[in-house]
Motif scaffolding. Sequence first.
Motif, PDB file in Angstrom:
ATOM      1  N   GLY A 141     -17.540 -27.332 -10.997  1.00 15.23           N
ATOM      2  CA  GLY A 141     -18.430 -27.396  -9.851  1.00 15.23           C
ATOM      3  C   GLY A 141     -17.856 -26.715  -8.621  1.00 15.23           C
ATOM      4  O   GLY A 141     -16.634 -26.626  -8.448  1.00 15.23           O
ATOM      5  N   ALA A 142     -18.730 -26.251  -7.750  1.00 12.94           N
ATOM      6  CA  ALA A 142     -18.285 -25.616  -6.513  1.00 12.94           C
ATOM      7  C   ALA A 142     -17.525 -26.601  -5.631  1.00 12.94           C
ATOM      8  O   ALA A 142     -16.502 -26.257  -5.026  1.00 12.94           O
ATOM      9  N   ALA A 143     -17.999 -27.839  -5.548  1.00 14.96           N
ATOM     10  CA  ALA A 143     -17.323 -28.841  -4.720  1.00 14.96           C
ATOM     11  C   ALA A 143     -15.935 -29.142  -5.259  1.00 14.96           C
ATOM     12  O   ALA A 143     -14.973 -29.299  -4.496  1.00 14.96           O
ATOM     13  N   ASP A 144     -15.806 -29.209  -6.583  1.00 12.12           N
ATOM     14  CA  ASP A 144     -14.512 -29.489  -7.208  1.00 12.12           C
ATOM     15  C   ASP A 144     -13.526 -28.356  -6.943  1.00 12.12           C
ATOM     16  O   ASP A 144     -12.348 -28.572  -6.637  1.00 12.12           O
ATOM     17  N   THR A 145     -13.997 -27.125  -7.055  1.00  5.92           N
ATOM     18  CA  THR A 145     -13.136 -25.968  -6.788  1.00  5.92           C
ATOM     19  C   THR A 145     -12.653 -25.973  -5.346  1.00  5.92           C
ATOM     20  O   THR A 145     -11.464 -25.720  -5.068  1.00  5.92           O
ATOM     21  N   ALA A 146     -13.550 -26.263  -4.406  1.00  6.85           N
ATOM     22  CA  ALA A 146     -13.164 -26.282  -2.997  1.00  6.85           C
ATOM     23  C   ALA A 146     -12.151 -27.384  -2.718  1.00  6.85           C
ATOM     24  O   ALA A 146     -11.189 -27.174  -1.959  1.00  6.85           O
ATOM     25  N   ARG A 147     -12.331 -28.547  -3.336  1.00 11.03           N
ATOM     26  CA  ARG A 147     -11.349 -29.627  -3.148  1.00 11.03           C
ATOM     27  C   ARG A 147      -9.979 -29.212  -3.653  1.00 11.03           C
ATOM     28  O   ARG A 147      -8.958 -29.461  -3.012  1.00 11.03           O
ATOM     29  N   ASP A 148      -9.950 -28.567  -4.818  1.00 10.76           N
ATOM     30  CA  ASP A 148      -8.670 -28.135  -5.379  1.00 10.76           C
ATOM     31  C   ASP A 148      -7.968 -27.145  -4.457  1.00 10.76           C
ATOM     32  O   ASP A 148      -6.738 -27.114  -4.383  1.00 10.76           O
ATOM     33  N   ARG A 149      -8.770 -26.350  -3.747  1.00  9.37           N
ATOM     34  CA  ARG A 149      -8.188 -25.341  -2.852  1.00  9.37           C
ATOM     35  C   ARG A 149      -8.148 -25.813  -1.405  1.00  9.37           C
ATOM     36  O   ARG A 149      -8.027 -25.018  -0.487  1.00  9.37           O
ATOM     37  N   GLN A 150      -8.311 -27.140  -1.239  1.00 14.84           N
ATOM     38  CA  GLN A 150      -8.087 -27.791   0.040  1.00 14.84           C
ATOM     39  C   GLN A 150      -9.068 -27.344   1.123  1.00 14.84           C
ATOM     40  O   GLN A 150      -8.710 -27.194   2.283  1.00 14.84           O
ATOM     41  N   VAL A 151     -10.322 -27.154   0.706  1.00 15.99           N
ATOM     42  CA  VAL A 151     -11.406 -26.874   1.649  1.00 15.99           C
ATOM     43  C   VAL A 151     -12.320 -28.096   1.637  1.00 15.99           C
ATOM     44  O   VAL A 151     -13.208 -28.227   0.797  1.00 15.99           O
ATOM     45  N   ASN A 152     -12.075 -29.027   2.564  1.00 16.92           N
ATOM     46  CA  ASN A 152     -12.768 -30.312   2.544  1.00 16.92           C
ATOM     47  C   ASN A 152     -13.412 -30.693   3.869  1.00 16.92           C
ATOM     48  O   ASN A 152     -14.120 -31.690   3.939  1.00 16.92           O
ATOM     49  N   ALA A 153     -13.145 -29.952   4.906  1.00 15.85           N
ATOM     50  CA  ALA A 153     -13.512 -30.403   6.251  1.00 15.85           C
ATOM     51  C   ALA A 153     -15.017 -30.306   6.494  1.00 15.85           C
ATOM     52  O   ALA A 153     -15.735 -29.521   5.874  1.00 15.85           O
ATOM     53  N   GLY A 154     -15.484 -31.134   7.437  1.00 15.33           N
ATOM     54  CA  GLY A 154     -16.849 -31.040   7.945  1.00 15.33           C
ATOM     55  C   GLY A 154     -17.908 -31.255   6.890  1.00 15.33           C
ATOM     56  O   GLY A 154     -17.802 -32.133   6.026  1.00 15.33           O
ATOM     57  N   LEU A 155     -18.937 -30.418   6.952  1.00 13.18           N
ATOM     58  CA  LEU A 155     -20.081 -30.548   6.058  1.00 13.18           C
ATOM     59  C   LEU A 155     -19.919 -29.766   4.763  1.00 13.18           C
ATOM     60  O   LEU A 155     -20.845 -29.739   3.944  1.00 13.18           O
ATOM     61  N   ARG A 156     -18.763 -29.163   4.557  1.00 12.89           N
ATOM     62  CA  ARG A 156     -18.628 -28.270   3.407  1.00 12.89           C
ATOM     63  C   ARG A 156     -18.818 -28.995   2.084  1.00 12.89           C
ATOM     64  O   ARG A 156     -19.523 -28.516   1.203  1.00 12.89           O
ATOM     65  N   GLN A 157     -18.158 -30.137   1.915  1.00  5.06           N
ATOM     66  CA  GLN A 157     -18.288 -30.853   0.658  1.00  5.06           C
ATOM     67  C   GLN A 157     -19.727 -31.313   0.399  1.00  5.06           C
ATOM     68  O   GLN A 157     -20.238 -31.112  -0.707  1.00  5.06           O
ATOM     69  N   PRO A 158     -20.435 -31.917   1.359  1.00  2.00           N
ATOM     70  CA  PRO A 158     -21.836 -32.281   1.104  1.00  2.00           C
ATOM     71  C   PRO A 158     -22.702 -31.069   0.744  1.00  2.00           C
ATOM     72  O   PRO A 158     -23.571 -31.165  -0.137  1.00  2.00           O
ATOM     73  N   VAL A 159     -22.473 -29.939   1.426  1.00  2.00           N
ATOM     74  CA  VAL A 159     -23.261 -28.743   1.125  1.00  2.00           C
ATOM     75  C   VAL A 159     -22.986 -28.270  -0.297  1.00  2.00           C
ATOM     76  O   VAL A 159     -23.902 -27.938  -1.063  1.00  2.00           O
ATOM     77  N   LEU A 160     -21.705 -28.256  -0.687  1.00  2.00           N
ATOM     78  CA  LEU A 160     -21.353 -27.783  -2.024  1.00  2.00           C
ATOM     79  C   LEU A 160     -21.862 -28.733  -3.101  1.00  2.00           C
ATOM     80  O   LEU A 160     -22.293 -28.298  -4.174  1.00  2.00           O
ATOM     81  N   ARG A 161     -21.828 -30.015  -2.825  1.00  5.23           N
ATOM     82  CA  ARG A 161     -22.385 -30.959  -3.799  1.00  5.23           C
ATOM     83  C   ARG A 161     -23.880 -30.741  -3.972  1.00  5.23           C
ATOM     84  O   ARG A 161     -24.413 -30.863  -5.081  1.00  5.23           O
ATOM     85  N   ALA A 162     -24.554 -30.409  -2.892  1.00  4.06           N
ATOM     86  CA  ALA A 162     -25.986 -30.120  -2.984  1.00  4.06           C
ATOM     87  C   ALA A 162     -26.242 -28.852  -3.802  1.00  4.06           C
ATOM     88  O   ALA A 162     -27.196 -28.780  -4.591  1.00  4.06           O
ATOM     89  N   ILE A 163     -25.386 -27.838  -3.619  1.00  4.69           N
ATOM     90  CA  ILE A 163     -25.512 -26.604  -4.401  1.00  4.69           C
ATOM     91  C   ILE A 163     -25.301 -26.888  -5.883  1.00  4.69           C
ATOM     92  O   ILE A 163     -26.044 -26.409  -6.745  1.00  4.69           O
ATOM     93  N   ASP A 164     -24.274 -27.685  -6.193  1.00  6.35           N
ATOM     94  CA  ASP A 164     -24.028 -28.066  -7.585  1.00  6.35           C
ATOM     95  C   ASP A 164     -25.231 -28.805  -8.164  1.00  6.35           C
ATOM     96  O   ASP A 164     -25.680 -28.511  -9.281  1.00  6.35           O
ATOM     97  N   ALA A 165     -25.754 -29.766  -7.411  1.00  5.85           N
ATOM     98  CA  ALA A 165     -26.862 -30.577  -7.912  1.00  5.85           C
ATOM     99  C   ALA A 165     -28.098 -29.727  -8.174  1.00  5.85           C
ATOM    100  O   ALA A 165     -28.794 -29.916  -9.193  1.00  5.85           O
ATOM    101  N   ALA A 166     -28.381 -28.784  -7.283  1.00  5.98           N
ATOM    102  CA  ALA A 166     -29.552 -27.920  -7.469  1.00  5.98           C
ATOM    103  C   ALA A 166     -29.386 -27.043  -8.708  1.00  5.98           C
ATOM    104  O   ALA A 166     -30.334 -26.842  -9.474  1.00  5.98           O
ATOM    105  N   ALA A 167     -28.173 -26.519  -8.919  1.00  9.31           N
ATOM    106  CA  ALA A 167     -27.921 -25.669 -10.088  1.00  9.31           C
ATOM    107  C   ALA A 167     -28.080 -26.472 -11.378  1.00  9.31           C
ATOM    108  O   ALA A 167     -28.699 -26.011 -12.344  1.00  9.31           O
ATOM    109  N   LEU A 168     -27.535 -27.680 -11.404  1.00 12.11           N
ATOM    110  CA  LEU A 168     -27.641 -28.522 -12.595  1.00 12.11           C
ATOM    111  C   LEU A 168     -29.094 -28.866 -12.894  1.00 12.11           C
ATOM    112  O   LEU A 168     -29.523 -28.878 -14.053  1.00 12.11           O
TER     113      LEU A 168
END
Length: 368
Positions: A111-138
């Motif tokens: 998932g995009a959110a998982d990749t960003a967490r692994d690369r330490q991109v977690n601040a602000g609205l990024r994780q909620p946005v990426l989770r939404a992108i993952d959910a829409a793709a699934l």
Amino acid sequence: MRVLIFGTYDVAAHPRVGVIAEGLRAAGHEVRECNAPLGFDTAARVRMLAQPWRVPALGLRLARCWLRLTRGALRGPRPDVVVVGYLGHFDVHLARMLFGRRRVVLDHLIGAADTARDRQVNAGLRQPVLRAIDAAALSAAHVVVVDTEEHRETLPAKHRGRAVVVPVGAPDEWFEQDAGPDGGPLRVVFYGLFTPLQGAATIGTAIARLAGRPVEFTMVGGGQDKEETLRNAGAATAVTWRDWVPAAELPGLVAAHDVCLGIFGTGPKARRVVPNKVYQGAAAGCAIVTSDTPPQRRAFGDAAVYVPPGDAEALAAALADLAENPERLRELRQKAGRAAREHFTPEQVVQPLLAKLGVTAEPTKRGS
């Protein structure tokens, strides 16, 4: 069955969808590719998350690629199944628009959110946005392909019933390499993007601890942990650092070594994956040394050497043992190669996908 492999994927960077295509062809299906590589690798996409002003460049390039994909898709015969290649979080929506009710398979390697967490991109609205992108793709896919049972369990419950576990495997060319000569120092290779998941800094520390031992390293690639890895290796001289190797040359380079290193990261994602390099190194006839995690043990059993994640001392000890025990090394190389040929060729790994699609095929067995 007519299959279209579709999207902005890059098989040189992420060979997984190429393995699926090879496997489907080997199973007797008609496979066509419609590919317009986006040109932004995972690291570049993650940088865009950290620097949102770069996102318009992604949107512009994606629009150009989609125009090419649309033209290519409409020129060929209508497929029965569309397989959207990895990093296809947006491409899957185009596939649904173009192919209507045709079955769309999303290669959701991570998932995009998982990749960003692994690369330490977690601040602000990024994780909620990426989770939404993952959910829409699934939600857009009829079938979701993941690589391990652990990854399937991370999917939202409503999507798990449509998911199927397909091991990453290795492309055919990895099985066609000649092994390097026996004897001499233990030749160890690592290649990757030096991300936290890969634990390259742990390898750097192990390199320093093996100074003076008959062990030679080839370290290929670069990324966010490269500088730390270099620092940890210190003044060790029995190591060759290469920025990268063209994809066509990589199988031969790896096969010339005795040991292929897997991953040694300590994060949650590192404990859920079996990386490309483990399958590929085994296919090329190398012994495998990697972290002791459930999916890797389940995949390779006693055909690999396992060390605790992040444990440089244990890694150094395992490599020193192989350097001093050529019979053990030879046995591990044979076991890894056999496991790869029996379970992780393209025609083997696609069997769960074919079953999920309701298609049966008898895979071609390779000689041992």
